[in-house]
Design a protein around this motif. Structure first.
Motif, short mmCIF file in Angstrom:
data_model
loop_
_atom_site.label_atom_id
_atom_site.label_comp_id
_atom_site.label_asym_id
_atom_site.label_seq_id
_atom_site.Cartn_x
_atom_site.Cartn_y
_atom_site.Cartn_z
N ARG A 29 -14.13 -74.10 6.82
CA ARG A 29 -13.44 -73.26 7.80
C ARG A 29 -11.92 -73.41 7.64
O ARG A 29 -11.17 -72.43 7.78
N LEU A 30 -11.47 -74.61 7.34
CA LEU A 30 -10.03 -74.83 7.16
C LEU A 30 -9.50 -74.01 5.99
O LEU A 30 -8.46 -73.36 6.10
N LEU A 31 -10.23 -74.01 4.88
CA LEU A 31 -9.82 -73.20 3.73
C LEU A 31 -9.87 -71.72 4.08
O LEU A 31 -8.96 -70.95 3.73
N ALA A 32 -10.91 -71.29 4.79
CA ALA A 32 -11.03 -69.89 5.18
C ALA A 32 -9.84 -69.46 6.03
O ALA A 32 -9.28 -68.37 5.84
N ASP A 33 -9.45 -70.31 6.98
CA ASP A 33 -8.32 -69.98 7.85
C ASP A 33 -7.02 -69.88 7.06
O ASP A 33 -6.18 -69.00 7.33
N ARG A 34 -6.84 -70.76 6.09
CA ARG A 34 -5.61 -70.72 5.29
C ARG A 34 -5.56 -69.48 4.41
O ARG A 34 -4.50 -68.88 4.22
N LEU A 35 -6.69 -69.09 3.88
CA LEU A 35 -6.74 -67.87 3.07
C LEU A 35 -6.45 -66.64 3.95
O LEU A 35 -5.75 -65.72 3.52
N ALA A 36 -6.99 -66.65 5.17
CA ALA A 36 -6.74 -65.53 6.08
C ALA A 36 -5.27 -65.46 6.45
O ALA A 36 -4.68 -64.36 6.51
N GLU A 37 -4.64 -66.59 6.71
CA GLU A 37 -3.23 -66.60 7.06
C GLU A 37 -2.36 -66.14 5.90
O GLU A 37 -1.39 -65.39 6.09
N ALA A 38 -2.70 -66.56 4.68
CA ALA A 38 -1.94 -66.12 3.51
C ALA A 38 -2.05 -64.61 3.33
O ALA A 38 -1.07 -63.94 2.97
N THR A 39 -3.23 -64.07 3.59
CA THR A 39 -3.41 -62.62 3.50
C THR A 39 -2.61 -61.91 4.58
O THR A 39 -1.96 -60.88 4.33
N ARG A 40 -2.65 -62.45 5.79
CA ARG A 40 -1.90 -61.84 6.89
C ARG A 40 -0.40 -61.81 6.59
O ARG A 40 0.28 -60.79 6.80
N VAL A 41 0.12 -62.92 6.07
CA VAL A 41 1.54 -63.00 5.75
C VAL A 41 1.91 -61.98 4.67
O VAL A 41 2.93 -61.29 4.76
#
Length: 223
Positions: A29-41
């Motif tokens: 989940r931590l990796l998933a959240d970081r990937l989502a944040e990078a996409t959002r940015v």
């Protein structure tokens, strides 16, 4: 008086994150959240807003098993499937078990395929996986990418594997650090996804398929 140029409105991108982590907290989940944040940015740099939804598969495990036995999907599982199939872009992250994706991860996407075999056709997907050893990093290429190719999704070039040591390892001049790989993958997903914010549907229309017999008949006529 010159009329202002017509610009098509940009709606928020619907980004769905699927995490097959079993623990709480979970490195998956931590990796998933970081990937989502990078996409959002990355999307924000193009002035595109993001609406992110997370599907935690561990809470759907019973419903997934029930769907296989009975062929019926309960309300909670159906909602999770719809979040995935209605998404403009997808981030899918699994822990590695026995050198492959988890059974829970595979079973969920089997349910997605049973619901509609073309549900993910054309959908941009960012793949991720977590494990204890870097030896399993090729799971992204020999297991996950073929699965989503079969589902006719469009996987971004950079898939991200995070071993235990990757979370605290800096660039060594040869291998990009985990934050750099996450940022690059998120940027690639954003590039594929941004144009979809100007369309009314997350899925492009499928081209008309001409039966093979008709194609052969057309060749005979030309001769």
């Amino acid at each position: 008086m010159t009329a202002a140029p017509h610009t098509q409105p940009v709606r928020p991108v619907r980004l769905t994150v699927v995490s097959a982590g079993l623990g709480e907290p979970s490195s998956t989940r931590l990796l998933a959240d970081r990937l989502a944040e990078a996409t959002r940015v990355a999307l924000a740099e193009d002035r595109v807003e993001t609406e992110t939804e997370v599907v935690e598969l561990r809470g759907l495990a019973t419903g997934i098993a029930h769907a296989f036995v009975t062929g019926l999907t309960g309300d909670e599982l159906r909602e999770g499937v719809e979040r995935v199939t209605d998404a403009d872009a997808l981030i899918a992250v699994t822990p590695v078990f026995s050198a492959s994706y988890s059974g829970l991860f595979k079973s969920f996407f089997d349910v997605v395929g049973m619901t509609d075999k073309d549900a993910l056709a054309g959908t941009p997907v960012l793949l991720g996986a977590t494990g204890g050893s870097p030896r399993h990093s090729l799971v992204l290429e020999h297991a996950l990418r073929p699965l989503f190719t079969y589902l006719r999704a469009v996987t971004v070039p950079t898939a991200v594997y995070a071993a235990t040591d990757d979370w605290a390892t800096a660039d060594d001049g040869l291998t990009p650090s985990l934050p750099r790989r996450v940022a690059r993958a998120g940027g690639e997903l954003a590039t594929l996804t941004a144009p979809r914010a100007t369309t009314g549907s997350p899925h492009s229309a499928a081209p008309e398929v001409v039966p093979f017999e008709q194609q052969l008949a057309a060749l005979r006529v030309k001769k």
